[in-house]
Scaffold this motif. Structure first.
Motif, mmCIF file in Angstrom:
data_model
loop_
_atom_site.group_PDB
_atom_site.id
_atom_site.type_symbol
_atom_site.label_atom_id
_atom_site.label_comp_id
_atom_site.label_asym_id
_atom_site.label_seq_id
_atom_site.Cartn_x
_atom_site.Cartn_y
_atom_site.Cartn_z
ATOM 1 N N ASP A 78 -8.057 5.304 -5.502
ATOM 2 C CA ASP A 78 -8.410 4.343 -4.455
ATOM 3 C C ASP A 78 -7.300 3.298 -4.331
ATOM 4 N N SER A 79 -6.241 3.665 -3.612
ATOM 5 C CA SER A 79 -5.104 2.751 -3.463
ATOM 6 C C SER A 79 -5.511 1.462 -2.753
ATOM 7 N N VAL A 80 -6.350 1.597 -1.728
ATOM 8 C CA VAL A 80 -6.805 0.415 -0.991
ATOM 9 C C VAL A 80 -7.616 -0.491 -1.906
ATOM 10 N N GLY A 81 -8.453 0.097 -2.751
ATOM 11 C CA GLY A 81 -9.249 -0.685 -3.704
ATOM 12 C C GLY A 81 -8.365 -1.450 -4.685
ATOM 13 N N VAL A 82 -7.290 -0.790 -5.146
ATOM 14 C CA VAL A 82 -6.348 -1.455 -6.049
ATOM 15 C C VAL A 82 -5.675 -2.624 -5.334
ATOM 16 N N LEU A 83 -5.271 -2.383 -4.086
ATOM 17 C CA LEU A 83 -4.613 -3.435 -3.306
ATOM 18 C C LEU A 83 -5.537 -4.639 -3.143
ATOM 19 N N ILE A 84 -6.777 -4.386 -2.782
ATOM 20 C CA ILE A 84 -7.751 -5.483 -2.627
ATOM 21 C C ILE A 84 -8.000 -6.173 -3.965
ATOM 22 N N GLY A 85 -7.998 -5.381 -5.045
ATOM 23 C CA GLY A 85 -8.231 -5.947 -6.372
ATOM 24 C C GLY A 85 -7.150 -6.896 -6.837
ATOM 25 N N LEU A 139 0.834 -1.199 0.000
ATOM 26 C CA LEU A 139 0.000 0.000 0.000
ATOM 27 C C LEU A 139 0.874 1.255 0.000
ATOM 28 N N GLY A 140 1.967 1.211 0.746
ATOM 29 C CA GLY A 140 2.896 2.334 0.757
ATOM 30 C C GLY A 140 3.494 2.583 -0.620
ATOM 31 N N LEU A 141 3.788 1.501 -1.361
ATOM 32 C CA LEU A 141 4.320 1.651 -2.718
ATOM 33 C C LEU A 141 3.280 2.250 -3.654
ATOM 34 N N LEU A 142 2.020 1.852 -3.484
ATOM 35 C CA LEU A 142 0.945 2.363 -4.336
ATOM 36 C C LEU A 142 0.608 3.815 -4.024
ATOM 37 N N ASP A 143 0.760 4.212 -2.774
ATOM 38 C CA ASP A 143 0.426 5.575 -2.363
ATOM 39 C C ASP A 143 1.282 6.624 -3.069
ATOM 40 N N GLN A 188 -1.149 2.319 -16.432
ATOM 41 C CA GLN A 188 -1.783 3.618 -16.710
ATOM 42 C C GLN A 188 -1.665 3.992 -18.188
ATOM 43 N N GLN A 189 -0.547 3.648 -18.805
ATOM 44 C CA GLN A 189 -0.334 3.993 -20.204
ATOM 45 C C GLN A 189 -1.032 3.033 -21.160
ATOM 46 N N SER A 190 -1.118 1.777 -20.770
ATOM 47 C CA SER A 190 -1.685 0.752 -21.662
ATOM 48 C C SER A 190 -3.195 0.601 -21.522
ATOM 49 N N GLY A 191 -3.736 1.033 -20.397
ATOM 50 C CA GLY A 191 -5.169 0.864 -20.168
ATOM 51 C C GLY A 191 -5.523 -0.437 -19.473
ATOM 52 N N LEU A 192 -4.522 -1.264 -19.200
ATOM 53 C CA LEU A 192 -4.768 -2.496 -18.444
ATOM 54 C C LEU A 192 -5.066 -2.142 -16.984
ATOM 55 N N PRO A 193 -5.864 -2.968 -16.281
ATOM 56 C CA PRO A 193 -6.141 -2.686 -14.865
ATOM 57 C C PRO A 193 -4.849 -2.659 -14.044
ATOM 58 N N ILE A 194 -4.706 -1.642 -13.219
ATOM 59 C CA ILE A 194 -3.500 -1.530 -12.390
ATOM 60 C C ILE A 194 -3.352 -2.748 -11.487
ATOM 61 N N GLU A 195 -4.475 -3.193 -10.895
ATOM 62 C CA GLU A 195 -4.407 -4.339 -9.984
ATOM 63 C C GLU A 195 -3.953 -5.615 -10.693
#
Length: 453
Positions: free
Chosen positions: A181-188, A171-175, A382-389
């Protein structure tokens, strides 16, 4: 060295020596010395000096001291539990409750414990290993299988049930990217972390079915001093489970305290150190009050247990020093630069997974891999449009696989210690299972990538 393929040389040499000589201690030492010499532009005397100083430098870190002390005291704790008859009492209690009465149930015990304690990987491994060693001996199940079961559940579940230090770290890396929604990405990432899911399912299948494959079929773990003991004394079961429960409960409490109410941000090394001290003192008091051993026997047994841990702890110390050495050499940075190529979208996740796996396997650390590749995976998504998670999960899964399979990983060393299994035997017998899970993961990432792109 950061822009040079030569930075891959020390980890490759270490892995080859580990496989060739079946000696992780020698492999790590040679890798460390080579990395130190390379860091000084091949000044051999200076490099040798720096290598030995790096080993001493491990003990300048309070966190490392806590982990080393914890590992040594685990040896004393296990030996005392066995010598006093507490382990026999625990097994007898399980038998009387009909909780463990056959080989299948004995195999399921560490698997269930390993997936239940997800706050700290080392605590999970040691708890599952200590509670299961004698049961595996009783039902003639190899210690190699025990090492595989705890190694294949403890780390994978930690990256799936993220209410722990792993989750806080990622989560710290994503922040850093100010996501909505960093937490949402982490859960995803959980639903896309195919390797961790497969590893746990495969462990449960192995435990339940009793089926084994590859070198595990002929695994004959080296007999340790603990396994040679023929303790006939049967002590009350609580003399084993009460210190273990104290170890677990106090670790959670200290994680909560040091994390200011958030166990994910607590100090794991501080928590397990003071927890093992408390559990050890409690065990000694219980043994003394029940007059199971004399003071002299307690002292000698504790010393024998600590001595028994020296080889494994030496590997742990060298793995810390080696990890720092190759970090300074820029091995991880070089591997990350290999991503500067054009790839079809559906191959992004498989390639990221493979890169993370190779990096973690070569360096023996999953967290170091996360630190280098998460900052690469997020911009690519972010550049490709693929889901970050999706891409972050590929990093997390690849890191866990590489750490899981590497002969120079501290996680692999801890699993060997906790199960009382020869280190190289654990690596050799676990690798086919890990590779099978990795291949399945790559195939799944390709199919999912085709659907997303």
């Amino acid at each position: 060295m950061q822009d040079s393929p030569l930075s891959l040389l020390p980890p490759l040499v270490a892995i080859l020596i580990a496989i060739w000589r079946k000696n992780a201690l020698l492999a790590l030492f040679c890798g460390l010395i080579l990395a130190s010499i390379m860091s000084t532009n091949w000044q051999i005397i200076t490099g040798l000096t720096d290598g030995f100083l790096a080993i001493g430098g491990v003990f300048t870190s309070t966190s490392n001291l806590y982990i080393v002390s914890f590992s040594l005291l685990i040896g004393a704790l296990v030996t005392l539990m066995n010598k006093s008859g507490a382990v026999n009492g625990f097994i007898e209690k399980l038998s009387s409750l009909n909780l463990v009465k056959n080989a299948r149930q004995a195999s399921l015990l560490p698997t269930i414990i390993g997936t239940s304690i997800f706050t700290d990987t080392n605590l999970s491994m040691f708890t599952a290993g200590m509670a299961s060693q004698k049961l595996f001996d009783k039902y003639k199940i190899s210690r190699a299988k025990l090492a595989y079961l705890i190694d294949s559940t403890c780390a994978p579940v930690s990256i799936l049930l993220l209410i722990n230090g792993w989750g806080a770290y990622v989560l710290g890396l994503l922040d850093d990217y100010q996501l909505a929604d960093s937490v949402g990405v982490l859960i995803g990432t959980v639903s896309y972390n195919f390797y961790a899911i497969i590893a746990i399912l495969l462990a449960f299948f192995t435990a339940y079915s009793g089926k084994i494959y590859g070198p595990m079929k002929s695994a004959e773990s080296l007999v340790t001093e603990q396994q040679q003991d023929t303790v006939k004394q049967i002590a009350p079961a609580y003399i084993m489970w009460l210190p273990l429960l104290t170890l677990l409960a106090l670790t959670l409490i200290l994680l909560w305290i040091t994390g200011d109410g958030d166990i994910r941000r607590g100090s794991g090394s501080f928590a397990v150190f003071w927890s093992i001290i408390s559990a050890f003192i409690l065990l000694v008091l219980l043994i003394t009050l029940n007059k199971l051993l004399s003071v002299k026997e307690i002292t000698l047994s504790s010393a024998a247990g600590i001595k028994h841990m020296f080889p494994a702890v030496a590997i742990l110390v060298l793995s810390f020093a080696f990890g720092d050495a190759i970090k300074g050499l820029g091995t991880g940075i070089y591997v990350s630069e290999l991503f500067n190529v054009e790839l079809p979208l559906f191959l992004m996740a498989p390639v990221i997974f493979i890169a993370a796996a190779l990096m973690a396997f070569a360096t023996g650390t999953s967290w170091g891999t996360f630190a280098i590749l998460v900052p690469i995976a997020v911009p690519i998504a972010q550049q490709s449009g693929l889901p970050i998670e999706f891409l972050v999960a590929a990093v997390l899964g690849g890191g866990v696989f590489g750490d899981h399979a590497s002969p120079i990983s501290d996680t692999t060393v801890v699993a060997s210690i906790a199960s009382g299994c020869d280190h190289f035997e654990h690596v050799k017998t676990q690798l086919p299972y890990a590779l099978f899970g990795a291949v399945l993961t790559i195939i799944l990432y390709i199919f999912v990538g085709l659907g997303l792109s």
